[in-house]
Design an enzyme around this catalytic site. Structure first.
Site, PDB file in Angstrom:
ATOM      1  N   HIS A 162      42.501  84.181  78.917  1.00 13.79           N
ATOM      2  CA  HIS A 162      42.600  82.899  77.935  1.00 13.79           C
ATOM      3  C   HIS A 162      43.921  82.859  77.380  1.00 13.79           C
ATOM      4  O   HIS A 162      44.060  83.001  76.018  1.00 13.79           O
ATOM      5  CB  HIS A 162      41.417  82.963  77.155  1.00 13.79           C
ATOM      6  CG  HIS A 162      40.112  82.306  77.647  1.00 13.79           C
ATOM      7  ND1 HIS A 162      40.035  81.030  78.061  1.00 13.79           N
ATOM      8  CD2 HIS A 162      38.874  82.757  77.886  1.00 13.79           C
ATOM      9  CE1 HIS A 162      39.085  80.728  78.360  1.00 13.79           C
ATOM     10  NE2 HIS A 162      38.161  81.756  78.380  1.00 13.79           N
ATOM     11  N   HIS A 207      62.334  77.348  98.300  1.00 11.01           N
ATOM     12  CA  HIS A 207      61.935  78.239  99.400  1.00 11.01           C
ATOM     13  C   HIS A 207      62.463  77.829 100.575  1.00 11.01           C
ATOM     14  O   HIS A 207      62.436  76.502 101.264  1.00 11.01           O
ATOM     15  CB  HIS A 207      60.362  78.465  99.578  1.00 11.01           C
ATOM     16  CG  HIS A 207      59.889  79.143  98.415  1.00 11.01           C
ATOM     17  ND1 HIS A 207      59.723  80.713  98.000  1.00 11.01           N
ATOM     18  CD2 HIS A 207      59.188  78.573  97.283  1.00 11.01           C
ATOM     19  CE1 HIS A 207      59.349  80.678  97.136  1.00 11.01           C
ATOM     20  NE2 HIS A 207      58.858  79.535  96.525  1.00 11.01           N
ATOM     21  N   TYR A 238      47.409  63.920  85.687  1.00 11.44           N
ATOM     22  CA  TYR A 238      46.996  63.370  84.178  1.00 11.44           C
ATOM     23  C   TYR A 238      47.838  62.348  83.721  1.00 11.44           C
ATOM     24  O   TYR A 238      48.923  62.408  83.819  1.00 11.44           O
ATOM     25  CB  TYR A 238      46.975  64.814  83.242  1.00 11.44           C
ATOM     26  CG  TYR A 238      46.056  65.824  83.400  1.00 11.44           C
ATOM     27  CD1 TYR A 238      44.927  65.711  84.597  1.00 11.44           C
ATOM     28  CD2 TYR A 238      46.197  67.092  83.105  1.00 11.44           C
ATOM     29  CE1 TYR A 238      44.318  66.949  85.104  1.00 11.44           C
ATOM     30  CE2 TYR A 238      45.854  68.308  83.192  1.00 11.44           C
ATOM     31  CZ  TYR A 238      44.501  68.118  84.358  1.00 11.44           C
ATOM     32  OH  TYR A 238      43.765  69.195  84.779  1.00 11.44           O
ATOM     33  N   GLU A 252      42.898  84.260  64.056  1.00 10.20           N
ATOM     34  CA  GLU A 252      41.454  83.929  63.926  1.00 10.20           C
ATOM     35  C   GLU A 252      41.250  83.666  62.534  1.00 10.20           C
ATOM     36  O   GLU A 252      40.275  82.907  62.434  1.00 10.20           O
ATOM     37  CB  GLU A 252      40.507  85.267  64.444  1.00 10.20           C
ATOM     38  CG  GLU A 252      40.806  85.587  65.619  1.00 10.20           C
ATOM     39  CD  GLU A 252      39.984  86.688  66.181  1.00 10.20           C
ATOM     40  OE1 GLU A 252      39.654  86.878  67.377  1.00 10.20           O
ATOM     41  OE2 GLU A 252      39.809  87.572  65.255  1.00 10.20           O
TER      42      GLU A 252
END
Length: 395
Positions: free
Chosen positions: A102, A245, A302, A375
């Site tokens: 995450h 590439h 998007y 946090e």
């Protein structure tokens, strides 16, 4: 109930909020694979007495708290997927899934929205309108994503969602801040692939070949010229070629070259015109050297993430009521976001919770293998969900 009392309630729930975030951080799942995460979310919502619909658009989860009259329905959105990154934080609750992390804070997003659902479930008698909780998969996919499949599967209907709100933790902003703006806040992320078709040959005789590597280098230079010479300098646009590439050996001119890149724009009309200009430029440069260039853009990329200006002003005032937090206006970010799909269907606002804290060594950006969050401030993000819901759907 006032903001101070709700903050006190959220503080009392803070240990559980942190536990949820750490559990999710330990068990990350990639886009379209959020099976266990979705089950965890659904089980938590049911334990709060929230109506739950699972398998929405794949692994999406929708929760619902019905208000007294249902005069309005607002959606609160969090994304659930992780990234293919090997974690390097050294945290005691680091990822247990090798190569998956995450690294963008979606564990925090999910935990904060679950905490908000818990608090709102305790105050459902104060809601006149409905609140939907949209737990979305596959935000990191970048193409079709997870919001569109959820929308197609009716996530915004029965009852119809009038406004959508979302929150993203961001390492670019200091802990203790919310960052928000009306209008375009995040870019449309259009990935592209350009293939240059030349003619291979011996490295000692380039005149007998059509060298796609040389031609490709000229294409790249020309693409960067599109930004500097064909676009109004006052309009934010980014063109980056990030992967090239070609070839197999030091003395062989190859037939083809492939490059991958990204286009970022904050205006849908400009987006369309630049996509055409990129394709025309690549084809034109290649043709000048006797080659061909084909340009492909990722389908279903998007759209621009657009915040309704009027609604954003209301949300800004709500955020300013939270003790201990500062609200700042941000410039647009050139990253893309799948929440844009929801905001196209239901006007609303997307904003950021700063998590950078240099004193704690929390200094790494989103997507870094060392990314983490402060946090201590997650409770404020969760509270913002609660306050926004009560502002728009409360009595």
């Amino acid at each position: 109930m006032n903001t101070h009392d709700l903050l006190k309630e959220m503080a009392e729930y803070n240990d559980e909020l942190i536990n949820m975030r750490r559990y999710l951080h330990e068990h990350p799942e990639l886009s379209y694979q959020e099976v266990n995460t979705a089950k965890y979310v659904a089980d938590k919502l049911r334990s709060f007495g929230v109506e739950v619909r699972e398998h929405v658009g794949g692994t999406g989860v929708v929760g619902l708290i019905r208000g007294k009259t249902g005069r309005i329905t607002i959606g609160l959105r969090a994304d659930m997927d992780a990234l293919p990154v090997e974690e390097q934080t050294g945290l005691p609750f680091a990822s247990k899934n090798k190569g998956v992390m995450h690294a963008c804070g979606h564990d925090s997003h999910t935990a904060m929205l679950l905490a908000a659902a818990y608090i709102l479930s305790k105050h459902r008698n104060e809601l006149d309108g409905n609140v939907k909780f949209l737990f979305q998969p596959a935000e990191e996919d970048g193409g079709r994503g997870g919001a569109l499949p959820m929308i197609e599967d009716g996530a915004l209907e029965n009852p119809h969602v009038d406004h959508v709100f979302g929150l993203h933790v961001m390492g670019d902003f200091p802990a203790g801040t919310f960052a928000i703006r009306g209008g375009a806040i995040m870019a449309a992320p259009d990935g592209f692939k350009i293939t240059v078709h030349g003619k291979g040959g011996h490295g000692s005789a380039p005149a007998d070949a059509v060298d796609p590597i040389y031609i490709g280098s000229n294409v790249i230079n020309a693409l960067y010229g599109v930004r500097s010479r064909f676009i109004d300098q006052r309009k934010p646009v980014t063109i980056s070629v990030c992967s090239v590439h070609s070839g197999t050996k030091d003395n062989i001119i190859p037939d083809n070259l492939e490059m991958l890149g990204t286009l970022r724009t904050l205006d849908e009309d400009l987006r369309s015109s630049i996509k055409k200009k990129i394709a025309d430029t690549a084809a034109g440069v290649a043709a000048a050297f006797g080659a061909k260039a084909e340009t492909e853009f990722i389908e279903d990329a998007y759209p621009v993430t657009y915040n309704d200006p009027k609604i954003t002003e209301e949300v800004k005032k709500v955020l300013e009521s939270i003790e201990g937090m500062k609200v700042i206006e941000t410039e647009p970010l050139m990253g893309g976001e799948d929440v844009s799909r929801f905001l196209q269907k239901a006007p609303g606002t997307y904003y950021f919770l700063g998590t950078r804290n240099e004193k704690k060594g929390i200094v790494y950006p989103n997507h870094s293998p060392r990314f983490t969050v402060d946090e201590d401030y997650l409770k404020y993000g969760a509270l913002s969900h609660v306050l926004v819901a009560m502002h728009f759907a409360g009595k």
